[in-house]
Each structure stands twice: as C-alpha cells, then as structure tokens.
Design an enzyme around this catalytic site. Structure first.
Site, PDB file in Angstrom:
ATOM      1  N   GLU B  54      -9.252  19.579  12.402  1.00 35.31           N
ATOM      2  CA  GLU B  54     -10.407  18.963  13.072  1.00 35.31           C
ATOM      3  C   GLU B  54     -10.324  17.438  13.049  1.00 35.31           C
ATOM      4  OE1 GLU B  54     -10.650  21.447  10.896  1.00 35.31           O
ATOM      5  OE2 GLU B  54     -11.726  23.078  11.900  1.00 35.31           O
ATOM      6  N   PHE B 116     -21.977  32.108   4.529  1.00 38.87           N
ATOM      7  CA  PHE B 116     -20.554  31.820   4.655  1.00 38.87           C
ATOM      8  C   PHE B 116     -20.339  30.654   5.633  1.00 38.87           C
ATOM      9  CE2 PHE B 116     -16.405  32.611   6.796  1.00 38.87           C
ATOM     10  CZ  PHE B 116     -15.609  32.266   5.718  1.00 38.87           C
ATOM     11  N   GLN B 117     -19.586  29.691   5.224  1.00 37.34           N
ATOM     12  CA  GLN B 117     -19.282  28.486   6.003  1.00 37.34           C
ATOM     13  C   GLN B 117     -20.539  27.738   6.445  1.00 37.34           C
ATOM     14  OE1 GLN B 117     -16.316  29.567   9.044  1.00 37.34           O
ATOM     15  NE2 GLN B 117     -14.704  28.990   7.594  1.00 37.34           N
ATOM     16  N   LYS B 166     -25.611  29.806  15.540  1.00 36.90           N
ATOM     17  CA  LYS B 166     -24.882  30.835  16.275  1.00 36.90           C
ATOM     18  C   LYS B 166     -25.817  31.704  17.121  1.00 36.90           C
ATOM     19  CE  LYS B 166     -21.012  33.997  15.589  1.00 36.90           C
ATOM     20  NZ  LYS B 166     -20.149  34.655  14.594  1.00 36.90           N
ATOM     21  N   MET B 479       0.931  -2.201   3.242  1.00 38.96           N
ATOM     22  CA  MET B 479      -0.111  -3.214   3.103  1.00 38.96           C
ATOM     23  C   MET B 479      -0.621  -3.257   1.662  1.00 38.96           C
ATOM     24  SD  MET B 479      -1.549  -5.613   4.679  1.00 38.96           S
ATOM     25  CE  MET B 479      -1.834  -5.577   6.452  1.00 38.96           C
TER      26      MET B 479
END
Lengths: 180, 565
Positions: B54, B116-117, B166, B479
């Site tokens: 993602e 869940f999630q 959902k 750097m």
C-alpha cells in the site's frame, strides 16, 4: 509571557471534530485547562470554549491552524479581561456538619451558593463563579470534610452586544461568492 | 437528473468517474472487496494499478498528482492496508498534494469491537489529512466523494480519506451525483486585496536589492506564466525552493537557483543582503531559512500565500497578500513599475562563478577516479534534453539531482520535501509515468531508499511503465553518513549497507538493467538506458564518501553556507 487565554471556536456539529480540534493542542504540547462544548445560539453550530495558558504568539498561531479545520466556521481568542465567564462547582458535604454549626449555612449565604439536595447523609451545594472563587469555597467547606467536588469547564461570552458569529457567517457568504 | 438504484460500491466507482478519475492505485483485501468487485466492470474507463504494497500505491498516487495537478486516487483495505497508507498521507499533507484515499472498513455493526482487520483509520489519519470521514450508509457515498475531491483539490491542496464500512458498500442507494463547489465552513482562498497588492508594489518599486523566493504554490496555482511576467517586468532575481523546481525554466536569466540547506550559494547568501524578500507560494521551511533569528534581517518581507496560517508562522511579514498566486501575481505585475537590477543580478552571477569553481565543476565534471552523483545527473539531464520528469528519493541523490537536473517545463519535479520520505522515489516514479504518459521519467534513488520500496519494480514491469531508474549506489546511507562525518566525528553508526546484486534483482522482476563502475562507461550506459524501450535500471557505483555541498549547517544562518569541508 504565558497567560490564560480563552479560545472560542464555532463549528459544524460533526462527529470527530472534537478530536480534530484537540490534536492541534496535543501536537504543540499545549495543555487544555478546560473545555466546554455546546450548541450555540445558531442551530446546528457548536461552540467550543477552551482555556489554555500560553504566550499570545503561540495562541494566535494555534487559532489560525484551528480555522483551517474544514468544519470550523470561525475561531477567536481572548484574554480573561475581554470576556465574561463562569464555571460551576458542586460540593458534597456530610449533612451532619450542617446540624453542628451555622458555618456552612453562612458560607452558602456569603458566597451566593445554593443547596441543591439534602439527604440524611449528605448535602449537595452549588456555586458558580471564577475558579479562584469556587476554590476558596472548597477550601472553606473542606474544614467540614468535602465528600466529593467537581468543577465544570469554563463558559464565556464576549462583551459584544451580539453573537459575532452571525456577522462572520454573513462575511463568509460574501467571501464564498466573491471567490467563485 | 434521474436517480438509479445501484450498490454503494458501484456508486463509489461511478462517482470517481464523474470526477474524471482515470487511474487508481491500490491493493485489495477483505473490507474493500465489494468495491473491487464493482471496479471489475469498469476496466475500460479506469486503469487500476495493483501495487506490491500500500505504501507503493500512496506514493504512486502522489507522483501522479504532482505531474497532473489532479487528485491521486488510492484504494486500500481496512486495518493494515489502511495503516500502510499513513506515511504517504503524511507526506502529501506536508507537501500539499491532492489525494483521495478510499479505505474499506469492517461492517458498521462491528465498529469498535476489535473485529478482524479493524483499526480506527479515521482517528489514525486525522492529524495527517486535510479532511476525513467515515461512511456507514450507502447514501452518504456520492456526497462524501464529491466533497473529498473538492477539498483535496481546492485552496491549499491536501490528502483526504474516506473510510467506507463494508455493509455500506453492499447496500443499495438511489444514485445521483452532484459535484461539490462550496462548503459553508471552508474558504478555499481569500479574494486578493488590491490595497495589499498596492502596498506590496510600493515596496517592490522602492527596493534596491529585491529577491523573489518561489515555491510549489506557483505550480499548484498554475501561475508559472504570471511569475515569469512579474520577474521579467521587474528584473528581480528569483530563487526556487526544492518543491518550486521546474516552475520556471532552469536557464531563465532571472532564475538564480535553489534555496536551502544544499541549495545554491548565491540565493542563500544574498537572502541576508536583500532589502526585500518577495515570497510566493512557499512556507519558510527550516531547511530554507536556517537560523530564523538571523534570516533576512535587512529585508522587508512580502508574502503571497493562499493559506492564512502560513502568514507570520515562521517569518514576520511586512505585507501579506492572501489568495491564489495566479491572481495575486498578475495583479502585482499590473501595479509595479518596469525595472532592472543589473548590478544586483551580477552579484548572483559572481556567486555562481565561485560555486562553479569550488563545487559544481568538481561534482559534474570530476577529475578524480571515482564516479560522482553529479556527473550521472548532469549526463542524464543532457541526454533527456532537459525535458524529462525528475523523480527523486530522499538523501544525497535527491539534493544532487535537484541541484543539477535541468527543467524546461513545469510540473516536472517529483520529490518528497517536507516529510523526507525514503522509499518515495520508485513508487512515485511509476505514478508520475502514468500521469505523464509519453514523457521520459528519470528516477534517481540511493541504495538505501531503493531497498525500502524495491518491490514496486514488479508493478512497473507488470504495467510496462518505461521508468528510467538511476540507482546511485555508494553503499551507504549517504546523507546520514555525511552528517556523521561532519558533525559526529566520523562515527559511522549503522550507515553502511551490505547490498544485494541490484541488477539481478531487477532481472528477477523482469526489468532490464546494467551496472556502471567506470567513467568511460557512464555516458553510453545512460544512453543505453534512455534508448531502451521500457523500464530500465541503471546502477551507477559512485564514490563511497562524497559529500553534498554547499551546505548550510543545521542551526546556522543562510549566510554561513559552506562550500567545502
């Protein structure tokens, strides 16, 4: 120099907005001394009253950031002198203490407080005022043993004759029309 | 308009099409499956790019937004899908990039049950979004999407996030789409105040040593032409910030180079000699100002800015001109007198001469044995005829590429400025390539940042995106190592890397590439990469311990800029 400021925020009444507002203080590590939210005189518009101790420069910058929050209509800041404000305090004392002497009765009279409820065990006293005043009352009552004590967040209104929001809503409409 | 009865998921896709979305970057998962199912029927109208992570999707959306000026669109599922977007959202927030992120969420009856999630995505993303909103019923979808695009793209742009439960995706809705053009509590930009313009014009006309600093605000407002007209009329030297790169051609005679910690010598040192600073669409970032208390002490400050919260945030202004830079610059040009500042401009040229001698020649035409980042950047820019889109990761290669890559057209610089997000380059380059089809996209990455999002090589190959990736490999987190050398007594604490065979990894993904270690191979190598039809990985092994100069040491004043160690 840090001093007490009252920030007033007018906003839409949306879920999550309280969080969006408070994170502006959290991220700058500014403690919120008191916070009150309620519907304003204009239907659907909420009013936040937030008290913080900060320098004016920092307050100014935070208020500008608050105004960037999409649902915020307008934010102001004022010093204590510029506003009329109150807090409310409730004290629960043992009822027995009222029987024993006139001291509590005198305190209630002197402070312009009032008694809300009396039961056999306890009595609930209410006082409105500035924090110093409600604190003094607490210290005095505590000689008799305060069982519980609670103080509200601050509510405040400006010394202006009208709710300034209506002006700002009008100005805002003009602005929105100009930008199109 | 007649309404039609469709599912919430179909409403999501149709609403996106109404907003002109042609590309979506995303990654499916449980809570966003209904939306992906609806998307399946629209493959002709919209391209979906399946990234490998993602984070790849969100940076790609940023890259797309930067080159197009349109909102980048991103899909992710609930929980980890959504949290993986956060870095990119924070990046877009600080760099004012318009994004519309759509995340799936557990069904509304499960909210707050540790399903869940499930994660509190609205809560997590609140500090890093311009606006966000949780949708729990299908009928909220068209309105919320319309509002999301309006907010993301108007005023000072930024990322917005819609979290769609959902069950709302499955629900049916009477669909009707109306674009959002106004929100009562939101003023995208203030009308430009003509009195402020006049005040600013008076200061400009009276200034002996004026310096204009321009940032990304010019690009966002499409005010490149207005900027050019203003500087050409007034003869005022103009310097760009890192995000202002490409808003003006590099070789415009009044473009005096880049501000900031690793910017050019002239604009940094002259900031403290100028008697007037005209800041346009920039926010006085600490990498630009150095020590604020010593910044531009001899100058009055005029600030043209769309966001009122930026006025006086860092540097106190004398005249603030609020509003859209396209309008304010045009009005300002109308109000100022024609002028020239030849002697003052010459001072910048003199500074440039010094910088050429002490830094630029050594960087871009080195005589030492090892390859430099600077020569790789110079040759790449030359072969691209200074007309490519530059994408950089974060670190030494970013600064070197920003210094030496040249631009002829706007919206050609894609970099992570405010947040400094390593791993940004490769995914942002694929987004940029999709947004700028037909243009050459050159992506410079270091060996550190490359390995943070190297999985997106797979996405680039799968979608045949002809991105040119130039890996400048010094085997160090360069750097950080530079700072350790200069400020931490060469204590190289965890900055050296044991690297894989990058070319073999590229080949594993199906990407062509080769490695260059010698100067005589460099130009041909770059040419070969550019001529290759398709994505290409060119690894250039550069000197291990080269430093980026000039440098304004952290906490020092811009006039204390150093040219060499």
């Amino acid at each position: 120099m840090k001093q007490e400021f009252i920030i007033t925020i007018y906003s839409e009444n949306h879920i999550g907005l309280l969080n969006r507002i408070t994170i502006n203080f959290t991220r700058r590590k500014i403690n919120i001394e008191s916070l009150t939210v309620s519907e304003s005189a204009i239907h659907g518009v909420s009013k936040f009253t937030i008290v913080i101790k900060e320098t004016e420069d920092r307050v100014k910058k935070v208020v500008r950031q608050l105004e960037k929050v999409v649902e915020v209509l307008k934010a102001f800041y004022h010093t204590n002198d510029e506003m009329v404000y109150q807090e409310i305090a409730l004290y629960k004392v043992p009822t027995e203490a009222l029987y024993e002497s006139d001291d509590i009765e005198n305190l209630v009279r002197k402070n312009g407080a009032r008694i809300l409820e009396i039961t056999k065990e306890f009595t609930v006293i209410e006082k409105t005022g500035h924090k110093t005043e409600t604190q003094e009352m607490f210290d005095a009552l505590n000689q008799f043993g305060v069982l519980q004590f609670i103080r509200s967040g601050r509510v405040a209104i400006t010394r202006d004759p009208i709710e300034r929001l209506s002006e700002f809503l009008k100005e805002r409409d003009d602005l929105l029309n100009q930008v199109d | 308009m007649a309404t039609k009865r469709i599912t919430g998921s179909q409403a999501v896709i149709l609403s996106l099409l109404e907003e002109g979305v042609d590309t979506i970057f995303g990654y499916p998962g449980g809570a966003i499956m209904p939306i992906y199912d609806a998307l399946y029927d629209f493959d002709k109208q919209v391209t979906h790019i399946l990234t490998r992570h993602e984070q790849g999707a969100i940076h790609a959306a940023e890259g797309y937004a930067k080159v197009t000026g349109k909102a980048g669109v991103c899909f992710a599922t609930s929980g980890p899908g959504a949290t993986n977007l956060i870095t990119g959202i924070a990046d877009a927030m600080i760099d004012s990039i318009p994004l519309v992120c759509i995340t799936g969420q557990v069904a509304s009856p499960l909210l707050g049950t540790d399903a869940f999630q499930e994660s509190d995505v609205v809560g997590i993303s609140m500090p890093v979004t311009k606006w966000n909103y949780q949708i729990t019923t299908a009928d909220e979808i068209p309105g919320a999407i319309a509002k999301a695009f309006y907010l993301a793209q108007s005023g000072r742009p930024g990322p917005v996030l819609l979290d769609i439960a959902k069950d709302a995706q499955f629900q049916e809705v009477d669909y009707e789409y109306k674009k959002c053009t106004k929100i009562r509590s939101y003023i995208p930009e203030q009308p430009v105040d003509p009195f402020k313009v006049k005040e600013a014009a008076d200061l400009i006309d009276g200034a002996k040593k004026p310096l204009l600093l321009f940032g990304q605000g010019v690009i966002i407002a499409n005010a490149e032409e207005e900027l050019k007209q203003f500087v050409e009329k007034t003869g005022i030297p103009a310097a760009w910030t890192l995000l202002g790169l490409s808003a003006m051609p590099t070789d415009h005679p009044l473009n005096v180079g880049m501000l900031g910690m690793h910017g050019n010598y002239g604009p940094n040192i002259k900031t403290n000699e100028a008697d007037l600073i005209i800041a346009v669409g920039m926010r006085f970032d600490d990498r630009v100002t150095g020590k604020v208390s010593e910044y531009a002490k001899n100058a009055k400050i005029v600030h043209l800015e769309v966001d009122p919260a930026e006025i006086d945030k860092i540097i106190k202004t004398d005249v603030a001109v609020l509003g859209n830079a396209k309008k304010s610059l045009a009005m300002l040009t109308g109000n100022v007198k024609e002028n020239r500042h030849e002697a003052w401009l010459q001072e910048f040229r003199d500074c440039d001469k010094i910088e050429q001698e002490k830094v630029i020649k050594k960087d871009t035409y080195p005589e030492k044995a090892g390859l430099t980042m600077g020569e790789a950047v110079r040759i790449t820019s030359e072969i691209a005829k200074h007309d490519a889109v530059l994408v950089t990761d974060v670190g030494q290669q970013q600064m070197i590429a920003s210094r030496y890559f040249k631009f002829t057209q706007s919206k050609s610089n894609v970099t992570s400025g405010g947040l400094g997000t390593m791993g940004y380059g490769v995914p942002a380059a694929m987004g940029a390539q999709l947004g700028a089809k037909g243009r050459t996209v050159c992506c410079f990455v270091g060996d550190g940042g490359f390995q943070m999002t190297i999985q997106e090589l797979g996405t680039i190959v799968q979608n045949k995106l002809p991105v040119k990736i130039i890996l400048l490999n010094n085997n160090f987190l360069g750097m950080v190592r530079q700072w350790q050398q200069l400020f931490f007594e060469k204590r190289y604490s965890f900055t050296e890397l044991q690297n894989p065979d990058f070319i073999m990894i590229g080949k594993g993904f199906g990407m062509e590439g080769h490695k260059v270690t010698k100067r005589e191979e460099l130009e041909d190598g770059i040419q070969r990469m550019m001529d290759h039809d398709g994505p290409y990985l060119l690894e250039v092994v550069v000197e291990k311990e080269d430093n980026v100069f000039p440098m304004v040491p952290s906490g020092a004043s811009v006039s204390d800029i150093i040219l060499e160690a």
